[in-house]
Design a protein around this motif. Structure first.
Motif, short mmCIF file in Angstrom:
data_model
loop_
_atom_site.label_atom_id
_atom_site.label_comp_id
_atom_site.label_asym_id
_atom_site.label_seq_id
_atom_site.Cartn_x
_atom_site.Cartn_y
_atom_site.Cartn_z
N SER A 26 0.85 -1.20 0.00
CA SER A 26 0.00 0.00 0.00
C SER A 26 0.88 1.24 0.00
CB SER A 26 -0.88 0.05 1.25
OG SER A 26 -1.54 1.32 1.31
N ARG A 45 0.00 3.80 1.39
CA ARG A 45 -0.25 4.40 2.71
C ARG A 45 0.51 3.57 3.75
NH1 ARG A 45 -6.26 6.22 3.45
NH2 ARG A 45 -6.75 4.00 3.60
N GLU A 82 -1.86 2.64 7.41
CA GLU A 82 -3.31 2.44 7.37
C GLU A 82 -3.66 0.95 7.47
OE1 GLU A 82 -5.37 4.90 7.77
OE2 GLU A 82 -3.83 6.43 7.60
N ASN A 83 -4.75 0.56 6.80
CA ASN A 83 -5.30 -0.78 7.04
C ASN A 83 -4.29 -1.92 6.81
OD1 ASN A 83 -8.31 -0.07 7.38
ND2 ASN A 83 -7.74 1.02 5.52
N THR A 84 -3.66 -1.90 5.65
CA THR A 84 -2.75 -3.00 5.30
C THR A 84 -1.54 -3.01 6.24
OG1 THR A 84 -3.43 -2.59 3.02
CG2 THR A 84 -1.60 -4.12 3.33
N ALA A 85 -0.96 -1.83 6.42
CA ALA A 85 0.23 -1.71 7.27
C ALA A 85 -0.08 -2.18 8.70
CB ALA A 85 0.71 -0.27 7.29
N PRO A 124 -3.57 -3.64 -0.52
CA PRO A 124 -4.96 -3.25 -0.71
C PRO A 124 -5.42 -3.79 -2.06
CG PRO A 124 -3.53 -1.32 -0.41
CD PRO A 124 -2.64 -2.51 -0.59
N ILE A 125 -6.72 -3.93 -2.22
CA ILE A 125 -7.27 -4.30 -3.53
C ILE A 125 -7.48 -3.01 -4.33
CG2 ILE A 125 -9.27 -5.29 -4.71
CD1 ILE A 125 -7.37 -7.32 -3.28
N TYR A 126 -6.85 -2.95 -5.48
CA TYR A 126 -7.06 -1.84 -6.41
C TYR A 126 -7.67 -2.43 -7.68
CZ TYR A 126 -4.17 1.61 -3.83
OH TYR A 126 -3.66 2.50 -2.90
N PHE A 127 -8.85 -2.00 -8.00
CA PHE A 127 -9.54 -2.50 -9.19
C PHE A 127 -9.46 -4.02 -9.28
CE2 PHE A 127 -8.73 1.95 -10.12
CZ PHE A 127 -10.05 2.35 -10.35
N MET A 128 -9.89 -4.63 -8.18
CA MET A 128 -10.03 -6.10 -8.13
C MET A 128 -8.71 -6.86 -8.18
SD MET A 128 -13.38 -6.83 -8.17
CE MET A 128 -13.64 -8.38 -9.01
N THR A 166 -6.59 -6.08 1.90
CA THR A 166 -7.59 -5.21 2.54
C THR A 166 -8.38 -4.51 1.44
OG1 THR A 166 -6.36 -3.12 2.69
CG2 THR A 166 -5.90 -4.77 4.39
N ALA A 195 -14.69 -3.29 -0.19
CA ALA A 195 -15.86 -4.16 -0.40
C ALA A 195 -16.19 -4.96 0.85
CB ALA A 195 -15.57 -5.11 -1.56
N THR A 249 -13.08 -1.94 4.73
CA THR A 249 -12.12 -1.10 5.45
C THR A 249 -12.54 0.37 5.44
OG1 THR A 249 -10.78 -0.86 3.46
CG2 THR A 249 -10.12 -2.58 5.00
N GLN A 253 -11.59 4.00 4.58
CA GLN A 253 -10.63 4.58 3.63
C GLN A 253 -10.21 5.99 4.06
OE1 GLN A 253 -12.23 4.23 -0.30
NE2 GLN A 253 -10.22 4.05 -1.23
C1 LIG Z 1 -6.91 3.17 -6.92
C2 LIG Z 1 -7.80 2.44 -5.94
C3 LIG Z 1 -8.58 1.38 -6.37
C4 LIG Z 1 -9.37 0.66 -5.47
N1 LIG Z 1 -10.11 -0.41 -5.93
C5 LIG Z 1 -10.84 -1.15 -5.06
C6 LIG Z 1 -11.55 -2.31 -5.50
O1 LIG Z 1 -11.53 -2.70 -6.67
N2 LIG Z 1 -12.27 -3.00 -4.57
C7 LIG Z 1 -12.31 -2.62 -3.25
O2 LIG Z 1 -12.97 -3.30 -2.46
N3 LIG Z 1 -11.61 -1.54 -2.80
C8 LIG Z 1 -10.88 -0.81 -3.67
N4 LIG Z 1 -10.14 0.26 -3.21
C9 LIG Z 1 -10.11 0.57 -1.76
C10 LIG Z 1 -8.90 -0.03 -1.02
O3 LIG Z 1 -8.68 -1.36 -1.41
C11 LIG Z 1 -9.13 -0.02 0.49
O4 LIG Z 1 -9.43 1.27 0.93
C12 LIG Z 1 -7.89 -0.58 1.21
O5 LIG Z 1 -8.23 -1.06 2.48
C13 LIG Z 1 -6.80 0.48 1.35
O6 LIG Z 1 -5.70 -0.06 2.04
P1 LIG Z 1 -4.71 0.90 2.89
O7 LIG Z 1 -5.57 1.56 3.91
O8 LIG Z 1 -3.71 0.00 3.46
O9 LIG Z 1 -4.12 1.85 1.90
C14 LIG Z 1 -9.39 1.03 -4.10
C15 LIG Z 1 -8.59 2.13 -3.67
C16 LIG Z 1 -7.83 2.83 -4.57
C17 LIG Z 1 -6.97 4.00 -4.08
#
Ligand SMILES: Cc1cc2nc3c(=O)[nH]c(=O)nc-3n(C[C@H](O)[C@H](O)[C@H](O)COP(=O)(O)O)c2cc1C
Length: 218
Positions: free
Chosen positions: A9, A11, A14-17, A87-91, A130, A133, A170, A172
């Motif tokens: 991540s 960040r 945050e959540n993952t860390a 973190p999940i970014y776009f699945m 993390t 969803a 989570t 955000q």
């Molecule tokens: C570019 C981007 C894309 C994301 N895509 C998804 C997604 O496809 N599905 C989902 O559930 N959350 C998605 N998220 C939300 C993050 O996965 C979620 O907030 C995560 O816990 C963040 O982790 P962090 O707090 O460690 O950064 C997205 C966030 C960002 C910034």
């Protein structure tokens, strides 16, 4: 025993860390040495497809690209357990984690029937995800299927199926009122966290312990 946790991540607190640190605490409770890596401050690229790591006349398992990942890759190979947090970014995994895994996994993989493992050892591992969803939303979008490729690679290259850990729903933002976020209910999310965050943190702690217990058995 040494465990390395890698935070994919951007960040850093945050959540993952937070969950990765919990897992390392669990590992440390069994006496393991821990290392924590934040990928995003590092300057590196994904695999450049140079195939140096597959040359017959070179040492196998070495990624020849020299950048901030070089030393991390060497230490990851030496680890007794590995924890990949994203973190999940776009699945999917974040681009930073994907680039790291391209370099790590591809350099430990050669197209040879005679040499099935470059690492020559098993490294117990886990993926810790993390996401925004809820579990129901993740299932409806078949999220687990879209994460299967790197998990499959980990099983083959590290010699054991990785553990999979999901943190759903989570938080955000610290203050949802500052952001366009009407698709979420902050109240519902905070309520969920009050009920579940201690239990999720405990599970992460146990995951860290489990990785060390597995490593000790090898
Ligand atoms: C570019 C981007 C894309 C994301 N895509 C998804 C997604 O496809 N599905 C989902 O559930 N959350 C998605 N998220 C939300 C993050 O996965 C979620 O907030 C995560 O816990 C963040 O982790 P962090 O707090 O460690 O950064 C997205 C966030 C960002 C910034």
């Amino acid at each position: 025993m040494k465990i390395m946790a890698i935070n994919g991540s951007p960040r850093r607190a945050e959540n993952t860390a937070r969950l990765l640190h919990k897992a390392l605490e669990g590992a440390a409770s069994l006496g393991a040495e821990t290392e924590y890596i934040d990928l995003y401050p590092l300057k590196y690229k994904g695999c450049l497809s140079c195939f140096y790591c597959k040359r017959k006349d070179k040492e196998h398992g070495v990624c020849i690209v020299k950048d901030d990942l070089t030393a991390v890759l060497e230490r990851a190979k030496q680890a007794d357990a590995l924890l990949f947090g994203s973190p999940i970014y776009f699945m999917n995994l974040t681009s930073g984690m994907q680039a790291f895994l391209e370099r790590f996994f591809f350099s430990q993989y050669i197209y040879s029937r005679e040499i099935p493992s470059v690492l020559g050892k098993t490294i117990p591992s886990a993926f810790l995800y993390t996401m925004n969803a809820t579990e129901e939303q993740a299932d409806a979008f078949h999220l687990k299927d879209s994460l299967a490729a790197y998990e499959w690679a980990a099983a083959g290259i590290l010699g054991a199926k990785p553990y999979l850990f999901y943190d759903f729903n989570t938080l955000q933002f610290k203050d949802y009122s500052k952001y366009e976020s009407s698709i979420f209910s902050e109240e519902e999310k905070r309520d969920y966290h009050e009920k579940h965050s201690a239990e999720v943190a405990e599970k992460a702690y146990e995951l860290g312990k489990q990785l060390i217990l597995d490593a000790q058995k090898l």
